[in-house]
Write a protein that holds these residues in place. Sequence first.
Motif, PDB file in Angstrom:
ATOM      1  N   TRP A  13      -3.052   2.748  -3.778  1.00 59.80           N
ATOM      2  CA  TRP A  13      -2.178   2.999  -2.316  1.00 59.80           C
ATOM      3  C   TRP A  13      -0.678   3.007  -2.607  1.00 59.80           C
ATOM      4  O   TRP A  13       0.139   2.856  -1.654  1.00 59.80           O
ATOM      5  N   HIS A  14      -0.296   3.575  -3.634  1.00 59.67           N
ATOM      6  CA  HIS A  14       1.294   3.725  -3.942  1.00 59.67           C
ATOM      7  C   HIS A  14       1.276   4.527  -5.371  1.00 59.67           C
ATOM      8  O   HIS A  14       1.095   3.823  -6.374  1.00 59.67           O
ATOM      9  N   LEU A  15       1.380   5.850  -5.285  1.00 62.51           N
ATOM     10  CA  LEU A  15       1.507   6.430  -6.604  1.00 62.51           C
ATOM     11  C   LEU A  15       2.479   7.911  -6.569  1.00 62.51           C
ATOM     12  O   LEU A  15       2.837   8.571  -5.535  1.00 62.51           O
ATOM     13  N   VAL A  99       4.679   6.718   6.605  1.00 57.38           N
ATOM     14  CA  VAL A  99       5.952   7.141   6.526  1.00 57.38           C
ATOM     15  C   VAL A  99       6.773   6.147   5.534  1.00 57.38           C
ATOM     16  O   VAL A  99       6.633   4.777   5.887  1.00 57.38           O
ATOM     17  N   LYS A 100       7.650   6.701   4.648  1.00 56.43           N
ATOM     18  CA  LYS A 100       7.992   5.727   3.555  1.00 56.43           C
ATOM     19  C   LYS A 100       9.733   5.371   3.719  1.00 56.43           C
ATOM     20  O   LYS A 100      10.454   6.594   4.004  1.00 56.43           O
ATOM     21  N   LEU A 101      10.039   4.322   3.584  1.00 55.62           N
ATOM     22  CA  LEU A 101      11.425   3.981   3.632  1.00 55.62           C
ATOM     23  C   LEU A 101      12.056   3.598   2.297  1.00 55.62           C
ATOM     24  O   LEU A 101      11.424   3.029   1.638  1.00 55.62           O
ATOM     25  N   TYR A 102      12.993   4.770   1.723  1.00 56.72           N
ATOM     26  CA  TYR A 102      13.905   4.425   0.800  1.00 56.72           C
ATOM     27  C   TYR A 102      15.354   4.014   1.163  1.00 56.72           C
ATOM     28  O   TYR A 102      15.938   4.981   1.703  1.00 56.72           O
ATOM     29  N   PRO A 103      15.678   2.592   1.213  1.00 59.70           N
ATOM     30  CA  PRO A 103      16.951   2.439   1.565  1.00 59.70           C
ATOM     31  C   PRO A 103      17.682   3.374   0.574  1.00 59.70           C
ATOM     32  O   PRO A 103      17.480   3.380  -0.580  1.00 59.70           O
ATOM     33  N   LEU A 136       7.392   0.320   2.642  1.00 55.96           N
ATOM     34  CA  LEU A 136       8.803  -0.126   2.483  1.00 55.96           C
ATOM     35  C   LEU A 136       9.158  -0.114   0.964  1.00 55.96           C
ATOM     36  O   LEU A 136       8.465  -1.090   0.387  1.00 55.96           O
ATOM     37  N   HIS A 137      10.057   0.707   0.464  1.00 57.87           N
ATOM     38  CA  HIS A 137      10.717   0.054  -0.663  1.00 57.87           C
ATOM     39  C   HIS A 137      11.647  -1.148  -0.291  1.00 57.87           C
ATOM     40  O   HIS A 137      12.499  -0.875   0.069  1.00 57.87           O
ATOM     41  N   GLY A 138      11.057  -2.201  -0.708  1.00 57.20           N
ATOM     42  CA  GLY A 138      11.813  -3.379  -0.130  1.00 57.20           C
ATOM     43  C   GLY A 138      13.108  -4.033  -0.874  1.00 57.20           C
ATOM     44  O   GLY A 138      12.827  -5.014  -1.450  1.00 57.20           O
TER      45      GLY A 138
HETATM   46 ZN   LIG Z   1       9.980   2.034  -4.967  1.00 55.49          ZN
END
Ligand SMILES: [Zn+2]
Length: 346
Positions: A13-15, A99-103, A136-138
Amino acid sequence: MTDTLTLTRPDDWHLHLRDGAALTAVLPDTARQFGRAIVMPNLKPPVTTVADAEAYRARILAALPAGMTFEPLMTLYLTDRTTPDEIVRAKASGIVHGVKLYPLGATTNSDSGVSSLEHCLPVLEKMAEVGLPFLLHGEVTDPDIDIFDREAVFIERTLAPLIARLPELRVVLEHITTAQAAEFVASASANVAATLTAHHLLMNRNAMLVGGIRPHHYCLPVLKRETHRQALLKAATSGSAKFFLGTDSAPHARHTKEAACGCAGMYTAHAALELYAEAFDSVGALDKLEAFASFNGPDFYRLPRNSGTVTLRRESWTVPATLAYLDDAPLVPLRAGETLDWKLQG
Ligand SMILES: [Zn+2]
Ligand SMILES: NC(=O)N[C@@H](CC(=O)O)C(=O)O
Ligand SMILES: [Zn+2]
């Protein structure tokens, strides 16, 4: 002692699959093990539209060796310019699953990232409405915040207010690395979940810094102290449906890691299931691996569980020192030259 483990075919689930020759080099490692993967959109330039996602998906399928089956689950990279209409198109496409968040500036290829979520509220409201998860990239990117605290501060400053504002938005806090994150997710509503990498379950920051600096153990969020690793392992093996497998396998050519300013990211796809099996085995929780790897993710994403199985056996093998990646630029996989105790069969 369990020596053979058969699991429903798992998903990642994250690649990070990258693109071009890199994609062709790494994709078979994932497709051997996983039925599907949530494919991160941080290409250069990033995957920001449904049209980009469709084209990238076609390139992934074209790179898949004959005879292998694998379904890429695409994501869009949120920018300050993403529109609610794009969210509607993404949901309607059937191929975009998050949908991905990259701060802005938080990690590899995040220079198109979001400066403030305030700008994105109409987009986030639309995601909640159509049922598209927010990944989220948290980590905060405030230069005043210590790198080891950036995830915990993100939870306080960004995640908690977001959830309070949009409780119906489904959120995945990716690659969690701290006890604070594990506790926050465990006590949040069922709309909040987290992925856990194998490397954060297996290593603490000593693996990066003791006896010399080890660039192949540098990733973001950075490895934390042992108490955090133990909290993550507890969460992963707790049986809670909120935690699931996401390798964050992130290939970078050797010379870009072994450098004065090395890239963040570990390559783990070559032995992903074996590494998770080792982590779960270390606390006697192999019986919890199947739900973590094969059930909790599809249930959260509202996708069917896979059919078919994979089998792991307790068997020693040595990870190659390098893997072919780009011309004259090999990849150093996690545990390069070392022995693993579990081996995927077939
Ligand atoms: Zn990340
Ligand atoms: N995890 C990493 O250290 N790197 C990832 C980006 C990310 O997931 O943050 C990458 O794309 O290389
Ligand atoms: Zn990642």
